[in-house]
Design a protein around this motif. Structure first.
Motif, PDB file in Angstrom:
ATOM      1  N   LYS A   1     -10.089  40.385 -14.481  1.00 14.30           N
ATOM      2  CA  LYS A   1      -9.974  39.301 -15.035  1.00 14.30           C
ATOM      3  C   LYS A   1     -10.776  39.323 -15.720  1.00 14.30           C
ATOM      4  CE  LYS A   1      -8.124  35.690 -13.040  1.00 14.30           C
ATOM      5  NZ  LYS A   1      -7.223  34.747 -12.531  1.00 14.30           N
ATOM      6  N   GLY A   2     -11.934  39.576 -15.490  1.00 11.93           N
ATOM      7  CA  GLY A   2     -13.300  39.477 -16.255  1.00 11.93           C
ATOM      8  C   GLY A   2     -13.336  40.480 -17.141  1.00 11.93           C
ATOM      9  N   LEU A   3     -12.983  41.876 -16.897  1.00  9.67           N
ATOM     10  CA  LEU A   3     -13.651  43.069 -17.452  1.00  9.67           C
ATOM     11  C   LEU A   3     -12.529  42.845 -18.037  1.00  9.67           C
ATOM     12  CD1 LEU A   3     -12.118  45.426 -14.206  1.00  9.67           C
ATOM     13  CD2 LEU A   3     -14.692  45.403 -15.704  1.00  9.67           C
ATOM     14  N   LEU A   4     -11.639  42.770 -18.413  1.00  9.61           N
ATOM     15  CA  LEU A   4     -10.595  42.489 -19.866  1.00  9.61           C
ATOM     16  C   LEU A   4     -11.290  41.402 -20.744  1.00  9.61           C
ATOM     17  CD1 LEU A   4      -8.388  43.147 -17.718  1.00  9.61           C
ATOM     18  CD2 LEU A   4      -7.327  41.479 -19.099  1.00  9.61           C
ATOM     19  N   GLN A   5     -11.908  40.471 -20.354  1.00  8.86           N
ATOM     20  CA  GLN A   5     -12.718  39.527 -21.010  1.00  8.86           C
ATOM     21  C   GLN A   5     -14.602  39.954 -22.353  1.00  8.86           C
ATOM     22  OE1 GLN A   5     -13.974  35.962 -18.181  1.00  8.86           O
ATOM     23  NE2 GLN A   5     -11.821  35.343 -19.438  1.00  8.86           N
ATOM     24  N   ASP A   6     -15.037  41.113 -20.483  1.00 11.47           N
ATOM     25  CA  ASP A   6     -16.173  41.588 -21.210  1.00 11.47           C
ATOM     26  C   ASP A   6     -15.896  42.811 -22.343  1.00 11.47           C
ATOM     27  OD1 ASP A   6     -16.961  39.737 -20.688  1.00 11.47           O
ATOM     28  OD2 ASP A   6     -17.551  40.591 -18.039  1.00 11.47           O
ATOM     29  N   ILE A   7     -14.311  43.663 -21.812  1.00 12.37           N
ATOM     30  CA  ILE A   7     -14.382  45.139 -22.671  1.00 12.37           C
ATOM     31  C   ILE A   7     -13.456  45.236 -23.605  1.00 12.37           C
ATOM     32  CG2 ILE A   7     -14.057  47.493 -21.981  1.00 12.37           C
ATOM     33  CD1 ILE A   7     -15.163  47.075 -19.105  1.00 12.37           C
ATOM     34  N   PRO A   8     -13.628  45.557 -24.500  1.00 16.07           N
ATOM     35  CA  PRO A   8     -12.854  45.558 -26.037  1.00 16.07           C
ATOM     36  C   PRO A   8     -11.430  46.455 -25.266  1.00 16.07           C
ATOM     37  CG  PRO A   8     -14.898  45.284 -26.715  1.00 16.07           C
ATOM     38  CD  PRO A   8     -14.831  45.405 -25.209  1.00 16.07           C
ATOM     39  N   LEU A   9     -11.908  47.937 -25.145  1.00 15.51           N
ATOM     40  CA  LEU A   9     -10.410  48.128 -24.617  1.00 15.51           C
ATOM     41  C   LEU A   9      -9.357  47.912 -24.500  1.00 15.51           C
ATOM     42  CD1 LEU A   9      -9.296  51.590 -24.757  1.00 15.51           C
ATOM     43  CD2 LEU A   9     -10.328  51.710 -22.425  1.00 15.51           C
ATOM     44  N   LEU A  10     -10.080  47.325 -22.436  1.00 19.00           N
ATOM     45  CA  LEU A  10      -9.146  46.292 -21.898  1.00 19.00           C
ATOM     46  C   LEU A  10      -8.417  45.382 -22.242  1.00 19.00           C
ATOM     47  CD1 LEU A  10     -11.103  47.105 -18.329  1.00 19.00           C
ATOM     48  CD2 LEU A  10      -9.544  48.728 -19.522  1.00 19.00           C
ATOM     49  N   GLU A  11      -9.652  44.336 -23.759  1.00 19.44           N
ATOM     50  CA  GLU A  11      -8.558  43.487 -23.210  1.00 19.44           C
ATOM     51  C   GLU A  11      -7.825  43.212 -24.892  1.00 19.44           C
ATOM     52  OE1 GLU A  11      -7.862  40.508 -26.077  1.00 19.44           O
ATOM     53  OE2 GLU A  11      -9.126  42.266 -26.761  1.00 19.44           O
ATOM     54  N   ARG A  12      -8.053  44.304 -25.011  1.00 21.53           N
ATOM     55  CA  ARG A  12      -6.774  44.868 -26.516  1.00 21.53           C
ATOM     56  C   ARG A  12      -5.410  44.934 -25.748  1.00 21.53           C
ATOM     57  NH1 ARG A  12      -9.027  47.424 -31.367  1.00 21.53           N
ATOM     58  NH2 ARG A  12     -10.230  45.975 -30.891  1.00 21.53           N
TER      59      ARG A  12
ATOM     60  N   GLU B   1     -21.352  44.234  -5.042  1.00 20.05           N
ATOM     61  CA  GLU B   1     -20.250  45.511  -5.681  1.00 20.05           C
ATOM     62  C   GLU B   1     -20.169  44.619  -6.786  1.00 20.05           C
ATOM     63  OE1 GLU B   1     -18.401  45.683  -1.295  1.00 20.05           O
ATOM     64  OE2 GLU B   1     -18.805  43.814  -2.448  1.00 20.05           O
ATOM     65  N   LYS B   2     -20.207  43.726  -7.585  1.00 23.18           N
ATOM     66  CA  LYS B   2     -19.272  42.913  -8.414  1.00 23.18           C
ATOM     67  C   LYS B   2     -20.175  43.888  -9.862  1.00 23.18           C
ATOM     68  CE  LYS B   2     -18.213  38.206  -6.992  1.00 23.18           C
ATOM     69  NZ  LYS B   2     -18.842  36.858  -6.517  1.00 23.18           N
ATOM     70  N   GLU B   3     -21.141  43.860  -9.712  1.00 22.67           N
ATOM     71  CA  GLU B   3     -22.191  44.555 -10.819  1.00 22.67           C
ATOM     72  C   GLU B   3     -21.468  45.984 -11.538  1.00 22.67           C
ATOM     73  OE1 GLU B   3     -26.977  45.942 -11.632  1.00 22.67           O
ATOM     74  OE2 GLU B   3     -26.313  44.740  -9.866  1.00 22.67           O
ATOM     75  N   PHE B   4     -21.808  46.611  -9.563  1.00 25.06           N
ATOM     76  CA  PHE B   4     -21.167  47.892  -9.713  1.00 25.06           C
ATOM     77  C   PHE B   4     -19.495  48.236 -10.594  1.00 25.06           C
ATOM     78  CE2 PHE B   4     -18.364  50.731  -7.600  1.00 25.06           C
ATOM     79  CZ  PHE B   4     -19.219  52.434  -8.384  1.00 25.06           C
ATOM     80  N   VAL B   5     -19.053  47.639 -10.360  1.00 24.96           N
ATOM     81  CA  VAL B   5     -17.864  47.330 -10.745  1.00 24.96           C
ATOM     82  C   VAL B   5     -17.241  47.044 -12.688  1.00 24.96           C
ATOM     83  CG1 VAL B   5     -15.647  45.588 -11.152  1.00 24.96           C
ATOM     84  CG2 VAL B   5     -16.224  46.402  -8.926  1.00 24.96           C
TER      85      VAL B   5
ATOM     86  N   PHE C   1     -19.473  50.722 -13.846  1.00 29.47           N
ATOM     87  CA  PHE C   1     -18.084  51.992 -13.961  1.00 29.47           C
ATOM     88  C   PHE C   1     -17.362  51.765 -14.631  1.00 29.47           C
ATOM     89  CE2 PHE C   1     -14.248  53.664 -12.330  1.00 29.47           C
ATOM     90  CZ  PHE C   1     -14.962  54.527 -11.348  1.00 29.47           C
ATOM     91  N   TRP C   2     -16.643  50.059 -15.309  1.00 30.67           N
ATOM     92  CA  TRP C   2     -15.446  50.429 -16.379  1.00 30.67           C
ATOM     93  C   TRP C   2     -16.305  50.756 -17.190  1.00 30.67           C
ATOM     94  CZ3 TRP C   2     -10.008  50.859 -15.760  1.00 30.67           C
ATOM     95  CH2 TRP C   2      -9.825  50.679 -14.923  1.00 30.67           C
ATOM     96  N   ILE C   3     -17.558  49.776 -17.913  1.00 33.69           N
ATOM     97  CA  ILE C   3     -18.487  50.274 -19.143  1.00 33.69           C
ATOM     98  C   ILE C   3     -18.147  51.529 -19.576  1.00 33.69           C
ATOM     99  CG2 ILE C   3     -20.264  49.740 -20.515  1.00 33.69           C
ATOM    100  CD1 ILE C   3     -19.737  47.243 -18.703  1.00 33.69           C
ATOM    101  N   LEU C   4     -19.012  52.246 -18.936  1.00 34.79           N
ATOM    102  CA  LEU C   4     -19.160  53.146 -18.670  1.00 34.79           C
ATOM    103  C   LEU C   4     -17.753  54.880 -18.651  1.00 34.79           C
ATOM    104  CD1 LEU C   4     -20.717  55.969 -18.677  1.00 34.79           C
ATOM    105  CD2 LEU C   4     -21.120  55.966 -16.535  1.00 34.79           C
ATOM    106  N   LEU C   5     -16.934  54.028 -17.324  1.00 33.59           N
ATOM    107  CA  LEU C   5     -15.699  54.355 -17.743  1.00 33.59           C
ATOM    108  C   LEU C   5     -14.512  54.734 -19.477  1.00 33.59           C
ATOM    109  CD1 LEU C   5     -13.508  56.536 -16.535  1.00 33.59           C
ATOM    110  CD2 LEU C   5     -12.222  53.944 -15.265  1.00 33.59           C
ATOM    111  N   CYS C   6     -15.316  53.410 -19.799  1.00 34.18           N
ATOM    112  CA  CYS C   6     -14.142  53.348 -20.414  1.00 34.18           C
ATOM    113  C   CYS C   6     -14.403  54.435 -22.366  1.00 34.18           C
ATOM    114  CB  CYS C   6     -13.892  52.109 -21.338  1.00 34.18           C
ATOM    115  SG  CYS C   6     -13.017  51.283 -19.853  1.00 34.18           S
TER     116      CYS C   6
END
Length: 359
Positions: free
Chosen positions: A180-191, A233-237, A240-245
């Motif tokens: 859920k934190g990823l959705l808050q921090d990454i615009p693509l996932l949030e939207r 591990e949290k930092e890696f996730v 990872f998602w920021i770079l992937l997006c």
């Protein structure tokens, strides 16, 4: 009839279908004593529930023990074959009073047998839980003739929540919180993440389902729901998602309104769970074997042809002969195998065995 030996509970009286029922607050310590017999020993024609799935009990027990200040249970529902007397508190409070049940009554759980078993196990480890209470709804059922129909009626309209809803509402599990934190921090996932569904329709305006992102994180870290996750591990996730997006050009085209999620889903494999979980497998390998240079491998994904028209690569992996996306553990692994090959990573021995099946 006067009952010399009995249970007496403060109770509320209600009425459904012209029949009375009673809700009591029962101390936890009494639950194993009241519901003594083993449902598995009852012939199926007299059983009020399915045979207990004992593999569920440790999880429920641990839930109680690990969350002593937060656990919550819904009511147990039980049939009583025996003498029951309700004594009103007063003329003004006729539905509040005391329920007396004879000790020689038979009790049969219609809903909550796994909770009962988990409470019994938890009490062995933490006896102090015995002073806490759980609500029990009692129905008078002489001969236990209505028990099976009651179980059927209680479960007829029950609808299980989706796994995405379970993740969204879970404020304790670390993997759920990270997702859920990823959705808050990454615009693509949030939207473009659907927070309720577990699969997206052809015309959905979203790209991802929340459970797909969660499952990807499970594969990315090699962890399951409930396991501890380190700060590293949290930092890696997150990274990872920021770079992937940022790397997947087609995702950026959706974010920039150059292409619709619907069109991307129709024409590419990267708007489907099979791709996401495959990327999780690749990321897991990179985390353990290329911790200092994993970013350079992820950036190579920009050059991969993800189109469904690229049958040479993805047919038999991400989708079958009919063109339908097929997400199983095997197709996820086969997709991951090819992605690893595309960005210059070797297959493990186990991955090569799976690859040999298709080649």
């Amino acid at each position: 009839m006067l009952m010399n030996f009995n249970y007496t509970f403060p109770a509320l009286r209600g009425k459904q279908a012209g029949k009375e029922f009673y809700t009591v607050m029962c101390p936890m310590r009494l639950i194993p004593r009241i519901f003594l017999f083993d449902e598995e020993e009852i012939p199926v024609e007299h059983r009020a529930q399915r045979v207990m799935n004992r593999s569920r009990i440790p999880d429920i027990t641990n839930y109680i023990l690990e969350n002593p200040k937060e656990y919550i249970f819904s009511s147990l529902t039980a049939s009583v074959d025996g003498e029951m007397v309700f004594q009103e508190h007063s003329k003004d409070l006729k539905d509040i009073g005391y329920l007396t049940i004879s000790l020689d009554s038979k009790f049969l759980i219609n809903d909550g047998q796994h909770r009962r078993a988990a409470i019994e196990e938890a009490l062995k480890i933490s006896p102090e839980l015995g002073e806490e209470t759980i609500s029990v709804v009692f129905f008078h059922d002489l001969g236990l003739t209505r028990s099976q129909q009651m179980f059927s009626d209680l479960n007829r309209h029950a609808v299980n929540t989706t796994s995405s809803i379970g993740i969204l509402y879970d404020h304790r599990d670390q993997l759920s919180l990270i997702t859920k934190g990823l959705l808050q921090d990454i615009p693509l996932l949030e939207r473009y993440t659907d927070r309720e569904k577990v699969s997206l329709s052809k015309n959905s305006p979203k790209l991802f389902a929340l459970n797909h992102i969660f499952n990807t994180n499970c594969r990315l870290l090699g962890k399951r729901k409930g396991e501890i996750i380190s700060e590293q591990e949290k930092e890696f996730v997150q990274k990872f998602w920021i770079l992937l997006c940022d790397t997947i050009t087609e995702w950026q085209d959706v974010l920039d309104k150059k292409v619709s999620p619907r069109d991307l889903r129709i024409n590419s494999i990267i708007a489907h769970g099979v791709f996401l979980e495959a990327i999780g497998i690749v990321g897991h390998y990179l985390y353990f074997y290329h911790a200092d240079e994993w970013e350079s491998y992820i950036k190579k994904l920009k050059k991969v042809d993800w189109s469904r028209e690229n049958k040479q690569d993805w047919l038999g992996r991400a989708y079958g002969q009919t063109g339908r996306i097929n997400k199983t553990n095997e197709t996820v692994q086969l997709t991951a195998n090819l992605i690893k090959s595309k960005i210059g990573l070797p297959l493990t021995e186990q991955e090569q065995k799976i690859e040999n099946k298709i080649t």
